[in-house]
Design a protein around this motif. Sequence first.
Motif, PDB file in Angstrom:
ATOM      1  N   LYS A 133       0.847  -1.198   0.000  1.00  0.00           N
ATOM      2  CA  LYS A 133       0.000   0.000   0.000  1.00  0.00           C
ATOM      3  C   LYS A 133       0.891   1.259   0.000  1.00  0.00           C
ATOM      4  O   LYS A 133       0.710   2.179  -0.803  1.00  0.00           O
ATOM      5  N   ARG A 134       1.842   1.268   0.901  1.00  0.00           N
ATOM      6  CA  ARG A 134       2.754   2.418   1.009  1.00  0.00           C
ATOM      7  C   ARG A 134       3.564   2.577  -0.287  1.00  0.00           C
ATOM      8  O   ARG A 134       3.783   3.693  -0.777  1.00  0.00           O
ATOM      9  N   TYR A 135       4.017   1.458  -0.818  1.00  0.00           N
ATOM     10  CA  TYR A 135       4.751   1.465  -2.081  1.00  0.00           C
ATOM     11  C   TYR A 135       3.921   2.119  -3.172  1.00  0.00           C
ATOM     12  O   TYR A 135       4.394   2.972  -3.920  1.00  0.00           O
ATOM     13  N   ASN A 136       2.642   1.709  -3.250  1.00  0.00           N
ATOM     14  CA  ASN A 136       1.766   2.230  -4.302  1.00  0.00           C
ATOM     15  C   ASN A 136       1.554   3.738  -4.162  1.00  0.00           C
ATOM     16  O   ASN A 136       1.531   4.463  -5.158  1.00  0.00           O
ATOM     17  N   GLU A 137       1.423   4.210  -2.929  1.00  0.00           N
ATOM     18  CA  GLU A 137       1.292   5.655  -2.694  1.00  0.00           C
ATOM     19  C   GLU A 137       2.516   6.401  -3.231  1.00  0.00           C
ATOM     20  O   GLU A 137       2.407   7.386  -3.956  1.00  0.00           O
ATOM     21  N   LEU A 138       3.677   5.909  -2.841  1.00  0.00           N
ATOM     22  CA  LEU A 138       4.915   6.572  -3.257  1.00  0.00           C
ATOM     23  C   LEU A 138       5.124   6.459  -4.766  1.00  0.00           C
ATOM     24  O   LEU A 138       5.563   7.396  -5.426  1.00  0.00           O
ATOM     25  N   TYR A 139       4.767   5.290  -5.281  1.00  0.00           N
ATOM     26  CA  TYR A 139       4.969   5.077  -6.712  1.00  0.00           C
ATOM     27  C   TYR A 139       4.065   6.000  -7.520  1.00  0.00           C
ATOM     28  O   TYR A 139       4.465   6.502  -8.572  1.00  0.00           O
ATOM     29  N   SER A 140       2.850   6.260  -7.002  1.00  0.00           N
ATOM     30  CA  SER A 140       1.952   7.140  -7.746  1.00  0.00           C
ATOM     31  C   SER A 140       2.481   8.582  -7.708  1.00  0.00           C
ATOM     32  O   SER A 140       2.347   9.329  -8.667  1.00  0.00           O
ATOM     33  N   LYS A 141       3.105   8.965  -6.614  1.00  0.00           N
ATOM     34  CA  LYS A 141       3.776  10.272  -6.580  1.00  0.00           C
ATOM     35  C   LYS A 141       4.875  10.338  -7.647  1.00  0.00           C
ATOM     36  O   LYS A 141       5.073  11.353  -8.300  1.00  0.00           O
ATOM     37  N   LEU A 142       5.578   9.236  -7.774  1.00  0.00           N
ATOM     38  CA  LEU A 142       6.649   9.139  -8.771  1.00  0.00           C
ATOM     39  C   LEU A 142       6.072   9.351 -10.168  1.00  0.00           C
ATOM     40  O   LEU A 142       6.591  10.129 -10.970  1.00  0.00           O
ATOM     41  N   GLY A 184       4.986  12.772 -11.369  1.00  0.00           N
ATOM     42  CA  GLY A 184       6.045  13.745 -11.577  1.00  0.00           C
ATOM     43  C   GLY A 184       6.461  14.441 -10.298  1.00  0.00           C
ATOM     44  O   GLY A 184       7.301  15.324 -10.308  1.00  0.00           O
ATOM     45  N   GLU A 185       5.857  14.030  -9.180  1.00  0.00           N
ATOM     46  CA  GLU A 185       6.238  14.665  -7.919  1.00  0.00           C
ATOM     47  C   GLU A 185       7.590  14.148  -7.440  1.00  0.00           C
ATOM     48  O   GLU A 185       8.179  14.681  -6.518  1.00  0.00           O
ATOM     49  N   VAL A 186       8.052  13.098  -8.037  1.00  0.00           N
ATOM     50  CA  VAL A 186       9.301  12.494  -7.595  1.00  0.00           C
ATOM     51  C   VAL A 186      10.357  12.494  -8.700  1.00  0.00           C
ATOM     52  O   VAL A 186      11.545  12.594  -8.435  1.00  0.00           O
ATOM     53  N   LYS A 187       9.927  12.473  -9.933  1.00  0.00           N
ATOM     54  CA  LYS A 187      10.818  12.501 -11.094  1.00  0.00           C
ATOM     55  C   LYS A 187      11.970  11.489 -11.034  1.00  0.00           C
ATOM     56  O   LYS A 187      13.144  11.851 -11.019  1.00  0.00           O
ATOM     57  N   HIS A 188      11.579  10.222 -11.009  1.00  0.00           N
ATOM     58  CA  HIS A 188      12.559   9.127 -11.025  1.00  0.00           C
ATOM     59  C   HIS A 188      13.666   9.270 -10.012  1.00  0.00           C
ATOM     60  O   HIS A 188      14.836   8.991 -10.294  1.00  0.00           O
TER      61      HIS A 188
END
Lengths: 321, 321
Positions: free
Chosen positions: B149-158, B161-165
């Motif tokens: 769940k946490r992974y998916n949250e962070l991955y969706s930020k990625l 474009g909020e994380v930009k790889h």
Amino acid sequence: MRPLKKPIILVHGGAGRLRNKQLKDYKLCLKDAAENGFRALLTGGAVDGVVEAVKTMEDCGFMNAGVGSVLNIHKEVEMDAGIMDGSTLRVGGVTLVKKIKNPILLARVVMEKTDHILLAGNFIEELGIKLGLKTWDFKQHPQYVGKVKRYNELYSKLLKGEVKHLQRLRKLLEKVGELIPETVGAVALDRDGKLAAATSTGGYWLKLPGRIGDSPIVGAGFYANNVAAASASGIGEYILITGLCRRAVELVENGLPAFKAASRSIDYVTNIFGENTAGLIIVDVRGYIGSAFNTEGMGRALLSASHEKVKVALFKYERLI
Amino acid sequence: MRPLKKPIILVHGGAGRLRNKQLKDYKLCLKDAAENGFRALLTGGAVDGVVEAVKTMEDCGFMNAGVGSVLNIHKEVEMDAGIMDGSTLRVGGVTLVKKIKNPILLARVVMEKTDHILLAGNFIEELGIKLGLKTWDFKQHPQYVGKVKRYNELYSKLLKGEVKHLQRLRKLLEKVGELIPETVGAVALDRDGKLAAATSTGGYWLKLPGRIGDSPIVGAGFYANNVAAASASGIGEYILITGLCRRAVELVENGLPAFKAASRSIDYVTNIFGENTAGLIIVDVRGYIGSAFNTEGMGRALLSASHEKVKVALFKYERLI
């Protein structure tokens, strides 16, 4: 000793025993590395210089790096490399590289394309391939047959109990000195006064699969900042524990000239782990260079704006300047 | 500040933001780690103390180490750990561990059973299994669902474009502070005056597969000799570049008390890489301790022969002694 004129490139072909080497080819490779590195220094900068020098030594086959890499206990090649841009403190390291021809180019990918500074394994190799890096298959290389012969010799010593599963590495090295790593490396100072360091290795014969030495680890096998750049060679475990290259660079930061920083940091390793363990090269921002080793020899080559042609040295009595 | 009576154990649960943590469980885990480590210190020595403390934190699930480890970009666990025996300068580090439940026990195997000090991958894991170490499958662990769940949250930020790889790791960390590593560690001084340090981590969320941080690297994530022992936590790349734990121990060698060595070495990291980057704990042979961090908090727990029960601290205003 007067400082050299910028730009400067200094390379090494590894600290160790030189008696069984094909010394003519080895020296030629050192010379080519310094010349190629110097050309890249002139057209690019310090990072290009050390990359080109190390790449040359990875390609030549007479150094324990790139296509010349030795075999581990599973009869496979696992290569390490590292690079640091002293002007930005950016770092790239790769370890356990199996299929990329030039690990130093992959280390540069880590430095320039990722948020990380040390990567291992399949993912980074595949990324390198996608970015156009050349692959190679060490089993298809002309040297493979000779390598397997050497492997079998060493392995039979292991079986006879002369090596005892690599216990007591140092004692082993005293018996079979060819085991000593012959990491390659380069340090450079460019026209803008920027420094860089790079290192590449095949590790050592009969190492366990997955063994990581000092060469891909910033501060151990290499280090550069805006004061000095250093690259080391020797028994990776000892270089890692003592943080050899950072130590040498910090001695320059504390006011020592490069040649004293080199000998003092090698003395530090010798005091703890004994002779036949390490060597390093260093260049500082003022144009002073240094090299020191507690092994029989260490191939070095120097080219700078003060010189017309490359100077190559192998043993302690041979001086570069 | 007076020195503490031997033996002493000091543990940390990672430098970072604590606001989203289950703080009650986190503090309980720190307390257990100090108590279990202290018991092992009394019956064994410094090495047993730090191993037992770190093992406790690997097992508790509320730290980013062992069974609590975060997921990389491939949704997998890759754990690192390292240990150093200050009395012998022996070192063990393991990296990219996937199936051994307690990486710190595997690091001890590297230190005690091999000639190497840093090993990665399948070979050393299989060796650990043959030597009786427990395995685990992180996908079968009760926490796996929450992790995904946490992974998916962070991955969706990625993806947004909020994380930009993961470019500009530091900017990213300012935005999503939970990414900061919460490595665990322990340092100990035993009755014989011997020191040891140990560290273990799951790295950080969304790291590239094969990423190696500071935790398995001697001098970076941990260091111990006969003067002091230190364990660090934070952004591994910065801790590796600055050689944080060796730096802190060398400051003690140069005459600083442990608490000053801690704050000065953290200041060094802050000056280069900014706030929210690192923390460390340290104990010296005289019985002085120190801890410092430039993050919101760092869970710490202390137990020594001067104390009747464990002291736990999380934030800067909370003091251990």
